[in-house]
Design a protein around this motif. Structure first.
Motif, PDB file in Angstrom:
ATOM      1  N   GLU A 188      32.067 -86.094  19.107  1.00  0.00           N
ATOM      2  CA  GLU A 188      31.440 -85.063  19.934  1.00  0.00           C
ATOM      3  C   GLU A 188      30.180 -85.667  20.518  1.00  0.00           C
ATOM      4  OE1 GLU A 188      30.651 -81.028  18.537  1.00  0.00           O
ATOM      5  OE2 GLU A 188      32.210 -81.459  17.048  1.00  0.00           O
ATOM      6  N   THR A 189      30.194 -85.901  21.798  1.00  0.00           N
ATOM      7  CA  THR A 189      28.983 -86.459  22.376  1.00  0.00           C
ATOM      8  C   THR A 189      28.024 -85.312  22.644  1.00  0.00           C
ATOM      9  OG1 THR A 189      30.122 -86.417  24.468  1.00  0.00           O
ATOM     10  CG2 THR A 189      29.880 -88.562  23.429  1.00  0.00           C
ATOM     11  N   SER A 190      27.242 -85.021  21.643  1.00  0.00           N
ATOM     12  CA  SER A 190      26.264 -83.972  21.870  1.00  0.00           C
ATOM     13  C   SER A 190      25.096 -84.576  22.618  1.00  0.00           C
ATOM     14  CB  SER A 190      25.826 -83.341  20.548  1.00  0.00           C
ATOM     15  OG  SER A 190      24.955 -84.178  19.870  1.00  0.00           O
ATOM     16  N   ARG A 191      24.720 -83.910  23.674  1.00  0.00           N
ATOM     17  CA  ARG A 191      23.687 -84.445  24.549  1.00  0.00           C
ATOM     18  C   ARG A 191      22.438 -83.590  24.500  1.00  0.00           C
ATOM     19  NH1 ARG A 191      25.341 -88.095  28.645  1.00  0.00           N
ATOM     20  NH2 ARG A 191      27.564 -88.531  28.641  1.00  0.00           N
ATOM     21  N   PHE A 192      21.341 -84.261  24.703  1.00  0.00           N
ATOM     22  CA  PHE A 192      20.085 -83.539  24.768  1.00  0.00           C
ATOM     23  C   PHE A 192      19.485 -83.709  26.155  1.00  0.00           C
ATOM     24  CE2 PHE A 192      15.468 -83.451  24.522  1.00  0.00           C
ATOM     25  CZ  PHE A 192      15.264 -82.205  23.944  1.00  0.00           C
ATOM     26  N   MET A 193      19.269 -82.593  26.826  1.00  0.00           N
ATOM     27  CA  MET A 193      18.671 -82.655  28.159  1.00  0.00           C
ATOM     28  C   MET A 193      17.157 -82.732  28.008  1.00  0.00           C
ATOM     29  SD  MET A 193      21.343 -82.532  30.031  1.00  0.00           S
ATOM     30  CE  MET A 193      21.126 -81.937  31.701  1.00  0.00           C
ATOM     31  N   THR A 194      16.572 -83.766  28.573  1.00  0.00           N
ATOM     32  CA  THR A 194      15.124 -83.916  28.436  1.00  0.00           C
ATOM     33  C   THR A 194      14.375 -82.948  29.331  1.00  0.00           C
ATOM     34  OG1 THR A 194      15.011 -85.549  30.202  1.00  0.00           O
ATOM     35  CG2 THR A 194      15.349 -86.375  27.978  1.00  0.00           C
ATOM     36  N   GLY A 195      15.066 -82.477  30.360  1.00  0.00           N
ATOM     37  CA  GLY A 195      14.373 -81.632  31.317  1.00  0.00           C
ATOM     38  C   GLY A 195      13.766 -82.445  32.453  1.00  0.00           C
ATOM     39  N   ILE A 196      13.702 -83.771  32.278  1.00  0.00           N
ATOM     40  CA  ILE A 196      13.337 -84.633  33.401  1.00  0.00           C
ATOM     41  C   ILE A 196      14.649 -84.904  34.136  1.00  0.00           C
ATOM     42  CG2 ILE A 196      12.247 -86.804  34.100  1.00  0.00           C
ATOM     43  CD1 ILE A 196      10.907 -86.922  31.365  1.00  0.00           C
ATOM     44  N   GLY A 197      14.899 -84.137  35.179  1.00  0.00           N
ATOM     45  CA  GLY A 197      16.202 -84.130  35.846  1.00  0.00           C
ATOM     46  C   GLY A 197      16.692 -85.504  36.259  1.00  0.00           C
ATOM     47  N   GLU A 198      15.778 -86.286  36.832  1.00  0.00           N
ATOM     48  CA  GLU A 198      16.166 -87.616  37.321  1.00  0.00           C
ATOM     49  C   GLU A 198      16.627 -88.511  36.173  1.00  0.00           C
ATOM     50  OE1 GLU A 198      15.706 -88.906  40.740  1.00  0.00           O
ATOM     51  OE2 GLU A 198      15.668 -86.779  41.206  1.00  0.00           O
ATOM     52  N   LEU A 199      15.967 -88.383  35.029  1.00  0.00           N
ATOM     53  CA  LEU A 199      16.333 -89.200  33.871  1.00  0.00           C
ATOM     54  C   LEU A 199      17.664 -88.732  33.286  1.00  0.00           C
ATOM     55  CD1 LEU A 199      15.518 -91.416  31.800  1.00  0.00           C
ATOM     56  CD2 LEU A 199      14.424 -89.610  30.481  1.00  0.00           C
ATOM     57  N   ASP A 200      17.803 -87.426  33.150  1.00  0.00           N
ATOM     58  CA  ASP A 200      19.054 -86.878  32.612  1.00  0.00           C
ATOM     59  C   ASP A 200      20.244 -87.321  33.449  1.00  0.00           C
ATOM     60  OD1 ASP A 200      17.782 -85.600  30.555  1.00  0.00           O
ATOM     61  OD2 ASP A 200      17.516 -83.719  31.650  1.00  0.00           O
ATOM     62  N   GLN A 201      20.031 -87.325  34.765  1.00  0.00           N
ATOM     63  CA  GLN A 201      21.106 -87.708  35.674  1.00  0.00           C
ATOM     64  C   GLN A 201      21.490 -89.179  35.491  1.00  0.00           C
ATOM     65  OE1 GLN A 201      20.127 -86.641  39.678  1.00  0.00           O
ATOM     66  NE2 GLN A 201      22.019 -87.486  40.493  1.00  0.00           N
ATOM     67  N   VAL A 202      20.492 -90.048  35.376  1.00  0.00           N
ATOM     68  CA  VAL A 202      20.779 -91.473  35.203  1.00  0.00           C
ATOM     69  C   VAL A 202      21.499 -91.723  33.884  1.00  0.00           C
ATOM     70  CG1 VAL A 202      19.765 -93.772  35.021  1.00  0.00           C
ATOM     71  CG2 VAL A 202      18.797 -92.139  36.578  1.00  0.00           C
ATOM     72  N   LEU A 203      21.150 -90.936  32.871  1.00  0.00           N
ATOM     73  CA  LEU A 203      21.795 -91.106  31.568  1.00  0.00           C
ATOM     74  C   LEU A 203      23.212 -90.541  31.559  1.00  0.00           C
ATOM     75  CD1 LEU A 203      18.785 -90.216  29.262  1.00  0.00           C
ATOM     76  CD2 LEU A 203      19.912 -92.434  29.394  1.00  0.00           C
ATOM     77  N   GLY A 204      23.613 -89.909  32.640  1.00  0.00           N
ATOM     78  CA  GLY A 204      24.951 -89.342  32.725  1.00  0.00           C
ATOM     79  C   GLY A 204      24.993 -87.924  32.188  1.00  0.00           C
ATOM     80  N   GLY A 205      23.849 -87.242  32.190  1.00  0.00           N
ATOM     81  CA  GLY A 205      23.800 -85.852  31.734  1.00  0.00           C
ATOM     82  C   GLY A 205      23.097 -85.697  30.405  1.00  0.00           C
ATOM     83  N   GLY A 206      21.945 -86.312  30.271  1.00  0.00           N
ATOM     84  CA  GLY A 206      21.154 -86.145  29.054  1.00  0.00           C
ATOM     85  C   GLY A 206      21.346 -87.303  28.082  1.00  0.00           C
TER      86      GLY A 206
END
Ligand SMILES: Nc1ncnc2c1ncn2[C@@H]1O[C@H](COP(=O)(O)OP(=O)(O)OP(=O)(O)O)[C@@H](O)[C@H]1O
Ligand SMILES: [Mg+2]
Ligand SMILES: [Zn+2]
Length: 455
Positions: free
Chosen positions: A70-88
């Motif tokens: 289960e790839t549980s992801r954490f959204m940092t809230g820094i949208g640009e960073l979350d996007q580069v990481l592939g969604g958190g």
């Protein structure tokens, strides 16, 4: 920890030959400087399988019996960073953030650490570069709440392992990998052997305990020795920071991602408050006066269009061989375009030094920038400015004909968003209300258009 018992040896990175001592030149393959220290495997006393190398769980299993992660992801809230990481941030992953000195690696990591610790994620920030007082100063500037964030200022990797031993942390940030030294190896910090060994240990730890690790890696301008390159294959995700110091614009690019596409880039702006998301900003100063040799071009970064400024200088040479220099653009491609302009446009560039620069410290690797590069060269050579209300996009072939580039629609929308009036491309009338299409079909057409536009 019994340090004396750990045996290390030096392994040639070229041919794999092993030596108990470091050597400048490999006796087997004659490569220079190829020996890297590694921890030698301890042979088992009975001569059986090497402990730690063999385990019963190494027997094959049916894929159907394996429970998906289960790839549980954490959204940092820094949208640009979350996007580069592939969604958190993916829990339990190891992320490497590389970049040149001063680009903002520690800044973004401290911002992330602040966000994580505020969300009740126990986060350990290990700094081998800065004192706690320096980090506190930065934290205050970035408005990072200091209460929950835990700091460890050390360069000894064993200290980090000791701190992590009781598994109470969710996130670990190592700033930077080059400053960490493991006493298991005798070589000094920052060597290939050290950075690789420590990263390997961190990956093991992440996979076994679910700890999420961020590793900051210094990219050295010269040669990249012991830089993040030697670690790329070990980690899950590799991000690189690039950009121009003077303008404060930074691009975060993903070059490897086991949990997402590598097509995404994040765009940031460096300010006194830290790295701010700058997704909607142009990459150049639109307010400036146009000058000969400056041309705007909508380029794609991943799936994302944005406008860059291409600058050319073509001036008569004083050398026997004219100088050709490209920053942020492929020099071979520049030479090709110069030859095409010479042959198809009748521009006598063979007697001119040519310099090309992509403003903003960016690298443009797209053939789609050909037309803009040609326009910039013509503009500089003829000393005719091109107004900043138009952009050029298209690939130029060896015969001088121009071809459309991918995602013209996206580029057009981006140009329109910045209030551009003309979209100069090798396409016939795609209908558009907001921007006027100018059809440039080849180098000849481009020369005519620029001559007319300058009047
Ligand atoms: N008061 C400030 N206001 C605005 N920007 C600042 C301020 N102080 C530092 N900076 C920016 O932060 C950058 C340094 O950021 P940071 O220390 O995060 O970089 P780094 O990549 O970690 O560098 P290093 O490789 O040296 O560790 C500086 O280059 C500067 O642009
Ligand atoms: Mg730093
Ligand atoms: Zn060798």
């Amino acid at each position: 920890m019994n340090l004396a018992k750990i045996k290390t040896s030096y392994v040639c990175q070229n041919c794999g030959s092993v030596s108990p001592k470091w050597m400048g030149r490999c006796p087997e393959c004659s490569a220079w400087n190829s020996f890297v220290e590694e921890v030698a495997e301890k042979p088992s006393p009975s001569g059986g399988p090497v402990p730690g190398k063999y385990s019963p769980s190494a027997s094959p299993v049916s894929l159907a019996c394996v429970k998906g992660l289960e790839t549980s992801r954490f959204m940092t809230g820094i949208g640009e960073l979350d996007q580069v990481l592939g969604g958190g941030i993916v829990k339990g992953s190891v992320v490497l953030i590389g970049g040149e000195p001063g680009i903002g690696k520690s800044t973004v990591m401290l911002q992330v650490a602040g966000i994580l610790s505020e969300k009740e994620k126990r986060t350990l920030y290990v700094s081998g570069e800065e004192s706690p007082a320096q980090i506190r100063l930065r934290a205050d500037r970035l408005s990072v709440r200091p209460e929950k964030l835990e700091l460890l200022a050390t360069t000894a990797f064993e200290d980090v392992l000791f701190t992590l031993a009781d598994n109470k942390y969710d996130y670990l940030i190592i700033d930077s990998i080059q400053t960490m030294v493991s006493s298991e190896l005798s070589s000094s910090g920052g060597t290939v052997g050290q950075v690789r060994h420590i990263t390997y240990r961190l990956v093991e730890l992440a996979k076994s305990s679910g700890l999420t690790v961020f590793i900051v890696g210094q990219v050295t301008k010269d040669g990249n020795i012991a830089g993040p390159k030697v670690l790329e294959h070990l980690v899950d995700t590799v991000l690189y920071f690039e950009g121009d110091y003077s303008r404060g614009v930074r691009i975060l690019r993903s070059v490897k991602n086991r949990f997402g596409s590598t097509d995404e880039v994040g765009i940031f702006e460096m300010s006194s408050k830290g790295l701010l998301e700058a997704g909607n900003k142009a990459f150049m100063d639109l307010g400036q006066e146009p000058a000969a040799g400056k041309v705007l071009c909508p380029v794609l970064e991943g799936s994302r269009p944005f406008i860059v400024e291409i600058q050319a200088l073509a001036a008569p040479t004083f050398f026997q061989y004219p100088k050709r220099n490209a920053t942020g653009f492929d020099p071979n491609r520049l030479n090709m375009l110069i030859a095409i302009l010479e042959k198809k446009g009748g521009l006598s560039l063979s007697g001119a030094d040519v310099y090309l620069n992509v403003a903003g410290g960016l690298r443009v690797n797209e053939p789609a920038a050909d037309l803009a590069v040609c326009a910039a060269l013509i503009s500089s050579f003829k000393d005719k400015p091109i107004p900043f209300d138009r952009v050029f996009a298209g690939e130029v072939g060896l015969t001088g004909e121009a071809r459309p580039a991918p995602n013209m629609q996206g580029r057009m929308s981006e140009a329109a968003r910045f209030g551009m009036k003309f979209f100069c491309v090798p396409v016939k009338s795609d209908k558009s209300e907001s921007i006027e299409l100018v059809n440039i079909k080849d180098i000849g057409g481009l020369m005519e258009y620029l001559a007319a536009a300058g009047k």
